[in-house]
Design a protein around this motif. Structure first.
Motif: not given
Lengths: 399, 337, 546
Positions: C54, C57-58, C447-449, C451, C482, C485-487, C494-496, C535
């Motif tokens: 997490y 990812e930033e 919600y996960y693209e 990838a 990348y 961010r697949r996590c 995850l603050s979505c 998600p």
């Protein structure tokens, strides 16, 4: 300035001088000449700023006026007959929302059978829609009433219907004075809506009200409508001061001073009635005529006062309500409920049937001769031959 | 930042927000300062798709118009549950007149604003499917034809839910409603062409027509924003599942909207001046059963003996949509026929 | 009464519905939860994998935060990112969607970045005055030393070998773990103040403790004695054991294995030996294993890499005899229980040498005389607190029963350190509250693209067959980002903002900071949409008591 002009054109001109910002209309005879003329005035820019919406129906026309009025614009529409009935759902909505829409009704019969000619069935059928209903006796009065209607509507935040007889007035060419722009402007200040759709001060207009407050809402609305009875004479006086012309008001009287017989009617038929009154007066008959200019709200005191001393009343109405007589007759009966004077209720002039002086003369002669039963509903000039009958029974159920 | 970069932001792609994105790149609904055009305390059922859809649409419209929005609402659930005296859930200028006239009311408002020289204030009309495809169609068609400057939004829950779930012109084939009970030879609603309002709107060649659902917030918001960038008559048709009328679980509202699109039953596309300009391809294609079996209104099609023939007809309709709008995913081969 | 400002009742003020608290309709309420992600649950080292991904990812500053979160549990991210068999990835929920997140490669990226940029480990706590001896400087011992020194204890690590690292140095070939990486991560621990004594063998633990007044001891001596099996062999037969071979190479020797090398065994050490043989010039490296490939303990990726490098495998076979230049193998077959049984069918294969990789044992002589310590079956038995039967003596790593890997040993070291700390304080160990596992079906993966995973490049084959250069390269910055961010952040918010968006009643409010939300129970009707559309499965419905 007097000029020779068709009634519809004069009405369009005076409406334009009232500076409506939105006109929405759907064509229907005999209203068409009014909206055609307004369309011209908007297209040529003589009436500006104004949006002319050519809607898909009368329902859409009044609905667009409701939206435009709620958004704070002065709005106008015109219709007749079936068109008014097609508006029926929206009529109480406009009044219930307190929106000062002004509408001309070029009065016409309602079908079936389809009939494009004049009577008052259309406006009478909507008398409980919460609109102020004014009836013009002449084209001059029709013109004058439109100015007064806008003033009244916006002061009371209520919609006003100006009724003028289809064809008889709308298509009649005569000398009419349309008040000049400065005169109208002086009488009719810019529209300040009571509540308005504005992002800067958002409100919810048209909320749902349940049993807990619906009666109170209706009570307050009725109270507001009744204020018209105070305001209409005031507006008529203001108009008279500005133009020097008496127009409008609640009730008109003609040679009623010492009359013992009164003819009560609405609209253009008063012309014939007054001629007959003059003739009978010449013959020494103490007779007069009463014009109901404001039909809704019903000016009970004024009508009662006008008929206070008469011994008989003849009501002529261009419409009727099955089983209970004419609408005007019902109201007159209610008004005179404490009086001994009989009320002769007469349906006269349905679907364009002319109400001639001769017919009125014959009717009055019969009434004065004691040949008419006041408990019956009479149909003027009913053609028994056409019906294939020797006699026609009353259409009032007798007890 | 470009949209291609956004691909990397796994969560941000389909969810409302993403902590990794700049705030102005997140959805309107992820903005803590969103308008909440319809606020808490309204009386909509649990899981109401229409309440959700209305807030999605209006908040986006408010952002696009910088707050200058006036709304006209047709009679229906949305109007009733939001304004029972003495409480209103609306936080924007809002008017309700009648069931069938909202398009005309909106036209009148737009005309008034134009006459007043306040055309920066934009007009949104909203109605349910009954107020759009049935009783309101006359006024709506007139508004389209005149190209009045109104965005008309239909929240389609496929029936007259406010009055107790009767059939509307937008009720899908075979669905059970209070007036199309699953009795007789043809259980549920009849099979017909239905009133495909987006296509009817396109036939008017108005500047913008789009369909969307509450399941794809970003798509919906983008379409509202696009609609608000255009003047003239615009039409947005939003699928809003109704737990009451569909006899579905309240938690499944968004899921059902998603399955409606992923089965092909509800094509998501946009059109300009009568021509389809974009479609949203199906990501994860599912058979119509996945969508139907979550809804009690289709329960009579399943179980013993069930109506596989009817389900097959519904599937055929979905397949037709997929071909008509080119909804197939990039790698998928869709059998024609 | 004054006239109302607006038409009575039909015109209402905005937002007045908020006085209607529709939350009273509710029978269930939505509640935020944190569930255990499967990756962290599976990590033998106890890493909070979801949490550091997490941060990662930033990107940029997030990398250091991620690394700092790893070293809360594991001081060897760069080592782990190379040698761990990553059960985290095996259990990763994303594997059920497309491919598991490449957690291991991200960990290596972070570990390498820390070395490159010289990030230092967190400061230690104030001294406690307690002295702890750690015997063995392998992964378990160094991990324990790291955690003990951070807790403020005085730590001495005693190592019999000349260099620290244990099996990380002497067992794992350089092509899998470059020594510069190992040295850097070990040095960082020593820099915290751990006293390391090399070449010092502890033969008598009881005596040492008594003489030097250690308050506690951790036995982390590993298992580096190759297990022998009786195989008839001619006098000229060349039989070695894998541990010795690998150790010798690390010590700079070049064992003579010949052109044709047979490796006997199926564990990772067998694979290491075979791949090493190839690099030493063996034209033919053959792994002989008595069971099937599926039942092989060696990790599949190791087997694949070995195959790519030309290592051959002979499954379901045992070595019956060894001669100077040949071996006799017998064909086995699996019985109903999956055990290999001899068939009597034999075959002679050419082989210049045989390397035995049949497992390792520990030299437990240092515990001789401490009777309370249970040494049954050649391993040190402990209670769940990692303490042996003798108070103050703890054990961790390969010397204890169970799976043997660097990751397990590092995890052991951390847990042992915590237990020692608690024991030294005279406290009872606090049981960890069980957390519900975030299962795949609790997620809304829509919600996960889509990838696919970023695969790590590998050193080209020719070089792999002849050098000890590192085979698997690291991810570059873009790929690492990348991959992180697949996590899917299973079980933790995850603050979505999706919950804030999907509530029809506006009853989910954002509290300002990312990931901080609250359910407004005045208005939550309990529809459950936020739960269904979360998600990552971080909200659940809880029945209201009515």
């Amino acid at each position: 300035m007097l000029r020779q002009v068709e009634g519809s054109r004069a009405v369009a001109d005076v409406v334009a001088r009232c500076r409506p910002q939105v006109v929405a209309a759907y064509p229907i005879s005999p209203q068409t000449h009014i909206v055609e003329a307004l369309s011209d005035l908007v297209r040529t820019g003589e009436l500006a700023p104004c949006e002319y919406l050519m809607v898909e129906s009368e329902f859409g026309a009044l609905s667009a006026c409701i939206g435009a009025s709620a958004a704070g614009s002065r709005t106008y529409t015109a219709t007749a007959s079936q068109g008014l009935l097609f508006m029926a759902e929206a009529l109480p909505n406009a009044s219930g929302l307190g929106l000062p829409v002004v509408m001309t009704v070029a009065n016409r019969a309602i079908g079936a059978p389809i009939n494009i000619w004049n009577d008052h069935s259309d406006a009478m059928s909507q008398r409980d829609a919460g609109w102020i209903q004014m009836f013009a006796e002449s084209n001059q009065e029709a013109v004058d009433l439109h100015v007064q209607a806008f003033v009244l509507a916006e002061r009371l935040s209520l919609p006003v219907m100006v009724c003028m007889d289809g064809f008889v007035l709308t298509h009649a060419v005569e000398e009419i004075d349309v008040p000049e722009q400065d005169v109208v402007d002086a009488l009719l200040p810019p529209f300040v809506p009571r509540q308005v759709l504005d992002p800067a001060a958002p409100v919810t207009i048209g909320a749902m009200v349940g049993p807990e407050a619906f009666t109170e809402v209706k009570y307050l609305a009725a109270e507001q409508q009744l204020r018209a009875l105070d305001e209409i004479p005031v507006v008529a006086q203001e108009f008279e001061r500005a133009t020097g012309r008496r127009s409008g008001g609640l009730v008109g009287t003609y040679r009623m001073d010492d009359a013992v017989t009164a003819v009560v009617a609405m609209g253009s038929v008063l012309g014939s009635v007054k001629d007959v009154v003059d003739q009978l007066r010449d013959e020494g008959v103490r007779i007069g005529a009463v014009t109901v200019t404001c039909f809704r709200p019903w000016p009970l005191d004024e009508v009662r006062s006008a008929l206070a001393h008469v011994e008989r009343v003849i009501v002529l109405n261009r419409a009727f309500s099955v089983g209970s007589g004419t609408m005007l007759g019902q109201d007159v009966r209610l008004t005179l409920s404490a009086s001994e004077a009989p009320v002769y209720d007469v349906v006269a002039g349905l679907g364009g049937r002319a109400v001639t002086r001769a017919s009125v003369q014959a009717l009055l002669a019969a009434v004065l001769g004691g040949k008419v039963d006041p408990d019956r509903l009479h149909f003027l000039d009913l053609d028994e031959a056409l019906l294939g009958r020797d006699s026609t029974p009353s259409l009032l159920k007798e007890s | 930042m470009t949209t291609t970069d956004l691909k990397l932001y796994q969560i941000g792609t389909f969810a409302a927000g993403n902590r990794l994105l700049d705030p102005d790149e997140r959805s309107v609904q992820a903005d803590p300062g969103r308008a909440n055009a319809i606020t808490s305390g309204h009386r909509a059922c649990q899981g109401c798709g229409e309440a959700l859809g209305a807030r999605f649409v209006l908040d986006a419209a408010i952002r696009a118009a910088e707050g200058n929005i006036v709304t006209a609402n047709a009679t229906g659930c949305l109007e009733v549950f939001s304004t029972p005296y003495p409480e209103s859930a609306w936080q924007l200028a809002w008017v309700h007149s009648l069931f069938g006239n909202v398009a005309a009311v909106a036209s009148g408002i737009a005309a008034a604003l134009k006459a007043q020289g306040r055309e920066h204030i934009r007009v949104v009309a909203q109605a349910g499917d009954g107020g759009t495809v049935d009783i309101g169609l006359g006024c709506l068609s007139g508004m389209f034809e005149r190209n009045d400057d109104v965005l008309f939004v239909c929240y389609d829950n496929q029936g007259y839910m406010n009055t107790g779930v009767q059939r509307s012109g937008a009720t899908p084939p075979a669905a059970r409603t209070a007036t199309t009970k699953p009795v007789g030879v043809e259980p549920g609603n009849v099979f017909g062409q239905g009133k495909d309002l987006p296509r009817i709107a396109m036939a008017h060649e108005i500047p913008y027509v789009a369909t969307a659902t509450v399941a794809d917030l970003r798509d919906l918001e983008r379409k509202v924003e696009k609609a608000m960038s255009v003047h003239g008559a615009r039409y947005l048709h939003v699928l809003v599942p109704c737990p009451l009328g569909w006899a579905s679980a309240s938690k499944d509202t968004i899921r059902l909207a998603r399955l409606a699109t992923q089965s092909g039953l509800f094509p998501v596309f946009e059109a300009e001046h009568g021509v389809v300009t974009a479609t949203t391809p199906i990501r994860q294609r599912v058979p119509v059963e996945d969508y139907l079996t979550l809804q009690g209104r289709f329960a009579h099609l399943f179980g013993e003996p069930g109506r596989p023939d009817v389900v097959a007809r519904i599937q055929a309709g979905a397949d037709r949509n997929i071909v008509r709008y080119g909804l197939a995913a990039e790698n998928e081969v869709v059998p024609h026929g | 009464m004054a006239e109302p400002q607006l038409p009575f009742a039909i015109t209402l003020g905005p937002g007045s519905s908020r006085s209607d608290l529709t939350g009273s309709w509710r029978t269930e309420r939505a509640t935020y939860v944190t569930r255990q992600a499967p990756c962290g649950n599976a990590c033998p080292a106890g890493e909070a994998v979801r949490d550091w991904l997490y941060d990662a990812e930033e990107g940029d500053a997030g990398y250091e935060r991620a690394w700092r979160r790893i070293v809360e549990t594991n001081p060897f991210p760069a080592v782990m990112g190379r040698v761990c068999y990553h059960p985290c990835e095996t259990s990763c929920n994303r594997g059920q969607l497309d491919e598991s997140v490449g957690i291991n490669s991200v960990e290596r990226f972070l570990g390498d970045r820390a070395i490159e940029l010289g990030w230092s480990l967190p400061a230690v706590a104030a001294p406690t005055g307690r002295r702890v001896l750690v015997v063995g400087a392998g992964p378990a011992g160094l991990s324990a030393a790291y955690h003990l020194v951070r807790l403020g204890h005085d730590v001495t690590v005693r190592e019999a070998e000349s260099r620290p690292g244990g099996m990380m140095r002497w067992g794992i070939p350089r092509y899998r773990l470059p020594r510069s990486v190992l040295d850097a991560e070990v040095q960082r621990i020593l820099d915290l103040g751990v006293r390391l004594e090399l070449g010092v063998r502890v033969d008598d633990l009881a005596g040492t403790m008594a003489a030097e007044h250690f308050d506690a001891v951790l036995v982390a001596i590993g298992a580096q004695v190759g297990r022998r099996a009786y195989i008839p062999a001619g006098s000229a037969a060349h039989v070695l054991d894998a541990v010795t071979v690998l150790h010798g190479i690390e010590a700079g020797e070049r064992p003579l294995l010949g052109r044709r090398v047979a490796v006997y065994g199926g564990g990772n050490t067998a694979i290491d030996a075979a791949r090493t043989a190839r690099r030493l010039g063996a034209a033919d490296a053959l792994v002989v294993y008595r069971r099937t490939r599926e039942r092989m303990p060696a990790h599949e990726s190791e087997v694949q890499e070995a195959e790519e490098e030309g290592v051959r495998f002979r499954w379901l076979s045992t070595i019956g005899e060894v001669e100077e230049s040949s071996i006799v193998v017998e064909q086995m077959e699996l019985d109903e229980t999956g055990f290999p049984q001899p068939t009597g069918r034999t075959e002679v294969l050419a082989a210049d040498s045989v390397v035995l990789a049949l497992g390792q044992e520990s030299d437990l002589s240092l515990l001789t005389g401490i009777e309370q310590v249970d040494l049954a079956r050649g391993v040190v038995h402990t209670s769940p607190t990692m303490m042996t039967g003798q108070p103050g003596i703890f054990a961790a790593g390969d010397v204890t029963p169970g799976d043997r890997s660097v990751t397990v040993a590092i995890g052991h070291g951390r847990v042992a350190a915590e237990r020692i700390d608690v024991w030294l304080a005279g406290l009872a160990p606090a049981p960890e509250p069980p957390r519900e596992l975030a299962a795949f079906d609790m997620l809304n993966t829509w919600y996960y693209e889509d990838a696919p995973r970023a695969h790590r490049p590998r050193l080209e084959l020719v070089r792999r067959q002849s050098t000890f250069e590192e085979v698997v390269e690291g991810l570059d910055v873009d790929n690492a980002l990348y991959e992180a961010r697949r996590c899917m952040s299973c079980g933790t918010c995850l603050s979505c903002d999706n919950c804030v968006a999907v509530c029809p009643d506006n009853a989910v409010v954002s509290l300002g900071m990312p990931g901080s939300y609250a359910i407004d129970l005045d208005y939550c009707k309990g529809c459950g949409i936020c739960v269904a559309e979360c998600p990552c499965g971080a909200i659940e419905m809880v029945p209201e008591e009515i």
